[in-house]
Design an enzyme around this catalytic site. Structure first.
Site, mmCIF file in Angstrom:
data_model
loop_
_atom_site.group_PDB
_atom_site.id
_atom_site.type_symbol
_atom_site.label_atom_id
_atom_site.label_comp_id
_atom_site.label_asym_id
_atom_site.label_seq_id
_atom_site.Cartn_x
_atom_site.Cartn_y
_atom_site.Cartn_z
ATOM 1 N N GLU A 184 -0.634 19.611 1.916
ATOM 2 C CA GLU A 184 0.485 18.642 1.885
ATOM 3 C C GLU A 184 0.045 17.250 2.311
ATOM 4 O O GLU A 184 0.756 16.532 3.002
ATOM 5 C CB GLU A 184 1.653 19.163 2.741
ATOM 6 C CG GLU A 184 2.231 20.436 2.142
ATOM 7 C CD GLU A 184 3.411 21.009 2.904
ATOM 8 O OE1 GLU A 184 4.035 20.272 3.668
ATOM 9 O OE2 GLU A 184 3.695 22.194 2.702
HETATM 10 C C1 LIG Z 1 -4.558 27.551 1.470
HETATM 11 C C2 LIG Z 1 -4.218 26.464 0.491
HETATM 12 C C3 LIG Z 1 -2.960 26.410 -0.053
HETATM 13 C C4 LIG Z 1 -2.655 25.430 -1.007
HETATM 14 N N1 LIG Z 1 -1.436 25.459 -1.636
HETATM 15 C C5 LIG Z 1 -1.206 24.608 -2.675
HETATM 16 C C6 LIG Z 1 -0.029 24.728 -3.472
HETATM 17 O O1 LIG Z 1 0.835 25.573 -3.226
HETATM 18 N N2 LIG Z 1 0.117 23.885 -4.527
HETATM 19 C C7 LIG Z 1 -0.817 22.943 -4.833
HETATM 20 O O2 LIG Z 1 -0.625 22.211 -5.796
HETATM 21 N N3 LIG Z 1 -1.924 22.791 -4.081
HETATM 22 C C8 LIG Z 1 -2.154 23.603 -3.029
HETATM 23 N N4 LIG Z 1 -3.301 23.492 -2.288
HETATM 24 C C9 LIG Z 1 -4.202 22.388 -2.534
HETATM 25 C C10 LIG Z 1 -4.184 21.363 -1.421
HETATM 26 O O3 LIG Z 1 -3.004 20.628 -1.476
HETATM 27 C C11 LIG Z 1 -5.453 20.510 -1.575
HETATM 28 O O4 LIG Z 1 -6.491 21.287 -1.015
HETATM 29 C C12 LIG Z 1 -5.359 19.181 -0.931
HETATM 30 O O5 LIG Z 1 -4.480 18.365 -1.645
HETATM 31 C C13 LIG Z 1 -6.707 18.477 -0.901
HETATM 32 O O6 LIG Z 1 -7.321 18.515 -2.141
HETATM 33 P P1 LIG Z 1 -8.821 19.047 -2.270
HETATM 34 O O7 LIG Z 1 -8.963 20.255 -1.456
HETATM 35 O O8 LIG Z 1 -9.216 19.103 -3.686
HETATM 36 O O9 LIG Z 1 -9.665 17.916 -1.538
HETATM 37 P P2 LIG Z 1 -10.246 16.579 -2.163
HETATM 38 O O10 LIG Z 1 -9.172 15.761 -2.749
HETATM 39 O O11 LIG Z 1 -11.429 16.892 -2.987
HETATM 40 O O12 LIG Z 1 -10.719 15.873 -0.826
HETATM 41 C C14 LIG Z 1 -11.844 16.345 -0.077
HETATM 42 C C15 LIG Z 1 -11.971 15.486 1.167
HETATM 43 O O13 LIG Z 1 -12.101 14.110 0.771
HETATM 44 C C16 LIG Z 1 -11.078 13.333 1.354
HETATM 45 N N5 LIG Z 1 -10.638 12.310 0.413
HETATM 46 C C17 LIG Z 1 -10.221 12.476 -0.859
HETATM 47 N N6 LIG Z 1 -9.861 11.303 -1.400
HETATM 48 C C18 LIG Z 1 -10.064 10.376 -0.438
HETATM 49 C C19 LIG Z 1 -9.876 8.970 -0.368
HETATM 50 N N7 LIG Z 1 -9.402 8.267 -1.385
HETATM 51 N N8 LIG Z 1 -10.170 8.345 0.783
HETATM 52 C C20 LIG Z 1 -10.629 9.025 1.848
HETATM 53 N N9 LIG Z 1 -10.847 10.339 1.847
HETATM 54 C C21 LIG Z 1 -10.563 11.005 0.716
HETATM 55 C C22 LIG Z 1 -9.955 14.306 1.652
HETATM 56 O O14 LIG Z 1 -9.120 13.843 2.686
HETATM 57 C C23 LIG Z 1 -10.731 15.545 2.063
HETATM 58 O O15 LIG Z 1 -11.117 15.436 3.399
HETATM 59 C C24 LIG Z 1 -3.621 24.465 -1.345
HETATM 60 C C25 LIG Z 1 -4.885 24.518 -0.765
HETATM 61 C C26 LIG Z 1 -5.203 25.511 0.126
HETATM 62 C C27 LIG Z 1 -6.594 25.571 0.679
#
Ligand SMILES: Cc1cc2nc3c(=O)[nH]c(=O)nc-3n(C[C@H](O)[C@H](O)[C@H](O)COP(=O)(O)OP(=O)(O)OC[C@H]3O[C@@H](n4cnc5c(N)ncnc54)[C@H](O)[C@@H]3O)c2cc1C
Length: 635
Positions: free
Chosen positions: A431
């Site tokens: 979130e």
């Molecule tokens: C257990 C679990 C449940 C989930 N449930 C849902 C769900 O129900 N529906 C759904 O749609 N998604 C869901 N997700 C996805 C979740 O919302 C994402 O994991 C989250 O949005 C982060 O995306 P990502 O993991 O791809 O990280 P990324 O976007 O790849 O980011 C990786 C790291 O880089 C940082 N980062 C990225 N962009 C920037 C920036 N511009 N500036 C600085 N730092 C940055 C992030 O903060 C993070 O630390 C779930 C994930 C998990 C693990």
């Protein structure tokens, strides 16, 4: 104006991402916001006092439900077993349905419980203190799943069709994330194409990590729909669709396993030519991302409530263990490091609740813009509860690291601290990650400045537009800026008694925050957007100030109800003392930091520049382990 037009230093990909994010922002501030004012140096206590405590009538509804929910959980759900097996038993899912848990936020007229945001949060917080997995099942369904956007944006026909289903126990999910789409929805690849007669849409692509997705009766799916041309420019469209289970073409590919919340049903879903009728669009074509963001404004409040619930659990374990466990001639809670941890847990838990329930009360009352408050509650509580659980593990020593089952097997009390730790870490990622919350809050904090003076720096703006921006700036900035240097002599906050000093500190520090933000804007110009660490520190200062105010205001309100009870005042006082120390460190970090040096080293690391530091280990390359034992050369 577009924030992206003047950002010449950004790559095309970065601009595209920012444009999509900007297009989905709520641009207007039609309702007041305590935090938005704070960033402008205005300490509007009238927006937070008297602190909105839950009304006795609403509390009675919540209390009655909590008693039944507690009894059900105790009798039917073993959280350690759920964690061990990775499955939430069907009888628990059905029992929760009988209690109405899947329809807590569904209006009564559709058969739901029609709970206030406060009662819903209280229920999820209690579940989270017991079983993180179950709390996430409930929250994925009601905080971000279909009921919340349906409530806000659904058509009457959609509400009539789906609300009664949810009230009876149907479960929903929310699918935004894709393998290439995490924090940045501009990269979305799942598409929805309209049929030639406009009556239906066909969805194709893959969604990842969709919580509840593998079992959901209904999923809210975000998909890219054909772009539109607005003012000669391509405008990307993301649209939200309601997709029902059993629609041909849905393929459940893989159930994901996680470090914690191990019983959630989360996985990869393929959409292979999945056709849905046009009436399944939520809100409207192209409004999907905006819908997601607005939904999350309220939806996001569940997570801080759950974090506070977990923090309470940690506090009560620390209280017992801190007294019971004696080492070196004294209970560990009386050695200073233990005492500090325990005191911090109590004060921080109080502040977490003060922020979360203030914002939740605003949702129930209406008439306020809560986007910043909710984002801050999420940011603060997920970080604070993680620290609390980490501190608890330290207090418990080796026992903190041991599983509850193992502890019980050898005759000790089975506190599930390691499970709490595994379950709570995700809160800083889902979130909106901490980093994305910083960006989101910073963007909103700067909004007034961007609206007033932004066009001055926009190379595409006409001279006429620039002159108007100059005129607006000339009208706003001199008075505003001088006001930021005025000491708040007339406001003594004497009604706060011993907390008045903290209130005066927040008053003057909010002006210092607004000045510092303004100075950084002048110093870095549009490149401030790149200085995320500076922005992050300023956001943290604003968050601490909000938490301090909420804690003091709540203490005052509780004291009015029970004048002889000094506990709230003591905890608010301690929280403010601790927050001030953190605020000082953040201001110091804005003035003096290693951010640029760190970015340089990081760039060299990414460029394989320091590989010699990595020598001497078995390298995990994601496919297996390889030796890397070469002599450690420094060049
Ligand atoms: C257990 C679990 C449940 C989930 N449930 C849902 C769900 O129900 N529906 C759904 O749609 N998604 C869901 N997700 C996805 C979740 O919302 C994402 O994991 C989250 O949005 C982060 O995306 P990502 O993991 O791809 O990280 P990324 O976007 O790849 O980011 C990786 C790291 O880089 C940082 N980062 C990225 N962009 C920037 C920036 N511009 N500036 C600085 N730092 C940055 C992030 O903060 C993070 O630390 C779930 C994930 C998990 C693990």
């Amino acid at each position: 104006m577009s924030v992206t037009t003047e950002l010449k230093h950004l790559s095309e990909k970065e601009k595209e991402s920012l444009e999509v994010a900007e297009a989905s922002r709520e641009t207007e501030w039609t309702q007041p916001s305590f935090v938005a004012e704070l960033f402008l140096g205005r300490f509007r206590t009238d927006l937070i006092t008297p602190y909105p405590l839950q009304s006795p009538e609403d509390k009675a509804i919540g209390d009655e439900f909590m008693v039944r929910l507690e009894a059900f959980l105790k009798d039917n759900l073993d959280p350690d077993e759920v964690d061990r097996t990775g499955d939430l038993p069907q009888n628990v899912i059905d029992g929760l349905a009988k209690l109405g848990c899947w329809g807590m936020k569904i209006p009564k007229e559709y058969g739901g419980l029609g709970f206030s945001q406060i009662n819903y949060n209280r229920a999820v917080a209690m579940v989270a203190s017991y079983c993180g997995s179950t709390a996430v099942w409930l929250s994925a369904h009601q905080s971000i799943g279909v009921p919340q956007p349906l409530k806000l944006f659904g058509s009457d026909a959609q509400k009539k069709k789906y609300f009664p289903m949810f009230a009876k126990g149907a479960i929903s999910a929310f699918a935004l994330t894709e393998p290439g789409v995490g924090s940045d929805p501009a990269r979305m690849t799942v598409t929805a194409e309209p049929s030639s007669d406009g009556k239906s849409w066909t969805i194709n692509g893959t969604k990842l990590w969709c919580t509840n997705g593998l079992v959901a009766d209904v999923i809210c799916v975000m998909a890219k729909t054909p772009s539109k041309t607005v003012n000669g420019r391509e405008k990307r469209q993301i649209t939200a669709f309601i997709v029902e289970k059993g629609t041909p073409g849905i393929e459940y590919v893989s159930r994901c396993e996680f470090m914690g919340i191990r019983a959630i049903q989360n996985g990869v879903i393929h959409f292979n030519n999945v056709t849905v009728p046009s009436e399944n669009i939520l809100w409207g074509e192209g409004l999907g991302l905006k819908l997601a963001l607005i939904t999350l404004n309220t939806g996001r409040l569940t997570l801080p409530a759950a974090s506070a619930g977990m923090s309470k659990q940690a506090l009560q374990i620390a209280k017992i263990w801190g007294k019971e466990r004696e080492q070196w001639g004294a209970p560990i809670g009386k050695h200073e490091p233990g005492a500090v941890k325990i005191a911090n847990m109590a004060a921080s838990t109080f502040a977490q609740e003060a922020m979360t329930y203030y914002t939740s009360a605003l949702v129930d009352r209406g008439g306020a813009d809560i986007r910043l408050e909710a984002a801050m509650a999420k940011l603060f509580c997920s970080e604070a509860s993680w620290k609390i659980v980490d501190d608890l593990m330290q207090l418990r020593g080796g026992r903190g690291y041991e599983t509850a089952r193992s502890l019980r097997r050898r005759g000790e009390k089975g506190y599930a601290v390691e499970r709490m730790m595994r379950d709570s870490r995700i809160n800083r990622i889902i979130e909106g990650t901490d980093e994305i919350q910083h960006l989101f809050i910073a963007r909103e904090a700067l909004d007034k400045h961007m609206r007033t003076a932004g066009e001055i720096m926009n190379p595409k703006a006409s001279m006429d537009v620039k002159m108007k921006a100059f005129a607006a700036s000339a009208r706003f900035y001199p008075f505003w800026y001088i006001g930021l240097w005025m000491p708040g002599l007339f406001r003594r906050y004497s009604e706060y008694g011993s907390l008045a000093g903290h209130m005066r500190y927040i008053d003057s520090t909010s002006r210092k925050l607004a000045r510092t933000l303004f100075h950084q804007m002048i110093k870095f110009g549009p490149k401030l957007e790149r200085r995320q660490m500076i922005l992050g520190r300023l956001v943290e200062i604003g968050t601490e100030l909000f938490a301090m105010t909420a804690a003091c205001a709540k203490a005052l309100a509780l004291e009015k109800e029970a004048p002889s009870e000094t506990g709230p005042r003591e905890l608010a006082d301690l929280f403010c003392r601790e927050a001030k120390l953190r605020i000082h460190a953040y201001f110091d970090g804005v003035a003096c930091n290693a951010d640029v040096a760190e970015s340089k080293v990081a760039a060299k690391v990414l460029d394989h520049g320091y590989e010699w530091v990595e020598k001497g280990i078995m390298v995990d390359d994601g496919e297996g382990f390889k030796g890397n034992f070469g002599p450690p050369k420094t060049s």
